[in-house]
Design a protein around this motif. Structure first.
Motif: not given
Length: 123
Positions: A98-100, A107-113
């Protein structure tokens, strides 16, 4: 090119070894010259930098050691039960994730699936 089909000197391609499981590629330690501890430290540092960049403060204490490991004795009163340890570990991992994810979004980075390729095929 100097190669002949079917004539490979590699052990993995010899007929007597066909069907035998094992590694067929070089593990990264051999070509990167890094130990597993080095890889783990790099991943940890990357996550910490991302959390700092996004201003996310972990909701848990970061324990980097050094640790002193010792065997427990039968009847130790300060040793949690195995189910309690498992539940605590699962909770900790969920909090880390959850923190990551929060840091990635800030940070504007798309979360990785990170789901498995076989999740859609589950019954």
């Amino acid at each position: 090119m100097g190669t002949t089909p079917g004539v490979c000197k590699g052990k993995a391609h010899k007929p007597e070894h066909l069907g035998i499981g094992g590694r067929r590629v070089l593990v990264s330690r051999k070509w990167s010259n890094k130990s597993l501890s080095d890889h783990r430290a790099e991943r940890s540092e990357f996550v910490r930098q991302l959390l700092d960049k996004a201003g996310v403060k972990p909701s848990y204490a970061v324990d980097d050691g050094p640790f002193l490991w010792e065997r427990t004795k039968a009847g130790d009163s300060d040793v949690p039960t195995r189910p309690a340890l498992l539940l605590q570990t699962i909770s900790q991992r969920q909090q880390w994730k959850a923190d990551y994810l929060a840091a990635q979004l800030k940070a504007g980075e798309p979360p990785h699936d990170n789901s498995s390729a076989t999740d859609d095929q589950a019954a």
